[in-house]
Design a protein around this motif. Structure first.
Motif, short mmCIF file in Angstrom:
data_model
loop_
_atom_site.label_atom_id
_atom_site.label_comp_id
_atom_site.label_asym_id
_atom_site.label_seq_id
_atom_site.Cartn_x
_atom_site.Cartn_y
_atom_site.Cartn_z
N LYS A 188 0.84 -1.21 0.00
CA LYS A 188 0.00 0.00 0.00
C LYS A 188 0.88 1.25 0.00
N ASN A 196 -6.83 -2.07 -7.90
CA ASN A 196 -8.03 -2.60 -7.25
C ASN A 196 -7.62 -3.69 -6.24
N GLU A 197 -7.49 -3.27 -4.98
CA GLU A 197 -7.00 -4.20 -3.95
C GLU A 197 -7.95 -5.38 -3.76
N GLN A 198 -9.26 -5.12 -3.78
CA GLN A 198 -10.25 -6.19 -3.58
C GLN A 198 -10.06 -7.32 -4.60
N GLU A 199 -9.80 -6.91 -5.84
CA GLU A 199 -9.63 -7.88 -6.92
C GLU A 199 -8.27 -8.57 -6.82
N LYS A 201 -6.11 -8.92 -4.35
CA LYS A 201 -5.71 -9.70 -3.17
C LYS A 201 -6.12 -11.17 -3.28
N LYS A 202 -7.02 -11.47 -4.24
CA LYS A 202 -7.39 -12.87 -4.48
C LYS A 202 -6.20 -13.70 -4.95
N ASN A 207 -3.78 -12.83 1.29
CA ASN A 207 -5.09 -12.18 1.11
C ASN A 207 -5.12 -10.71 1.51
N ARG A 208 -4.02 -10.01 1.31
CA ARG A 208 -4.00 -8.56 1.58
C ARG A 208 -2.76 -7.96 0.92
#
Length: 243
Positions: A188, A196-199, A201-202, A207-208
């Motif tokens: 970060k 797009n962190e949500q996308e 991190k998959k 997972n972050r």
């Protein structure tokens, strides 16, 4: 007086490294910036708030003559000072598919990471070798190890610095100078805020995204005397994305 130089130390990972070194080690922090003096001054304030001492130095890592003259001028006004730690952190991204990549986007990214490493390290390495002690830490990237589509220029630049790290480490190890690279994944910072962190991190086992401070802790260890038998290494900090 002993100093640690951090290029691109005004923001993001560079700033976190400056503050961590001030916390952990007995160095004055030399904070390099290119254009953003205000941000560099804010980093200096944070270094002082952490109980450290430091100063700022302006030069553009891509301009060899600029780097050389800034460092020579600094040495003239700091007669008894020695820069023992060099952290080559300055870097830029200009992402895009290779097919449509303008030559200037290729050149400027290579210039900052790869030629910046050469310009700064070459200007200082002789003193490290004479003093028989030093730490050179190159900030690279997961892109330089696995290659990232849309970042052919950045992957090329960081991959080249990894090769240079391994070669230089062998040249200078006898003089108690270590050369290592630190390869962050998704961290970060200003550089990643568009992502797009949500996308993304998959794809990351942890997972972050990581934090700049997590990177800075590893750099601080490599900058210390505790890491004296580690050289020519690339330390990955990426939540398992490339394991």
């Amino acid at each position: 007086m002993k100093y640690a130089l951090v290029t691109g130390g005004s923001r993001g990972i560079g700033r976190a490294i400056c503050v961590q070194l001030a916390n952990d080690l007995d160095y004055r922090i030399l904070i390099n910036y290119n254009g953003n003096k205000k941000a560099a001054e804010e980093t200096l304030e944070q270094v002082e708030a952490a109980g450290g001492m430091g100063e700022i130095i302006q030069f553009n890592v891509t301009e060899a003559a600029n780097v050389k003259s800034a460092i020579e001028t600094w040495h003239e006004t700091h007669k008894n000072a020695v820069i023992e730690v060099i952290i080559n952190n300055a870097g830029i991204t200009k992402d895009g598919l290779f097919m449509w990549m303008p030559q200037e986007d290729w050149a400027s990214v290579i210039d900052t990471s790869l030629n910046g490493f050469y310009n700064v390290t070459n200007a200082l390495i002789q003193k490290l070798l004479v003093n028989k002690y030093g730490r050179i830490i190159n900030m690279v990237s997961v892109s330089g190890l696995k290659g990232t589509p849309g970042q052919t220029n950045y992957s090329a630049a960081k991959g080249a610095v990894i090769g240079a790290t391994k070669a230089l480490a062998q040249e200078v190890a006898k003089r108690n100078v270590t050369v290592n690279a630190v390869a962050p994944g998704f961290i970060k910072t200003d550089m990643t805020e568009e992502l797009n962190e949500q996308e993304l991190k998959k794809m990351i086992p942890a997972n972050r995204f990581g934090s700049a401070e997590e990177v800075a802790h590893v750099v601080s260890f490599l900058a210390s005397s505790k890491s004296s038998y580690i050289t020519g290494e690339v330390i990955n900090i990426n939540g398992g994305i490339y394991s």
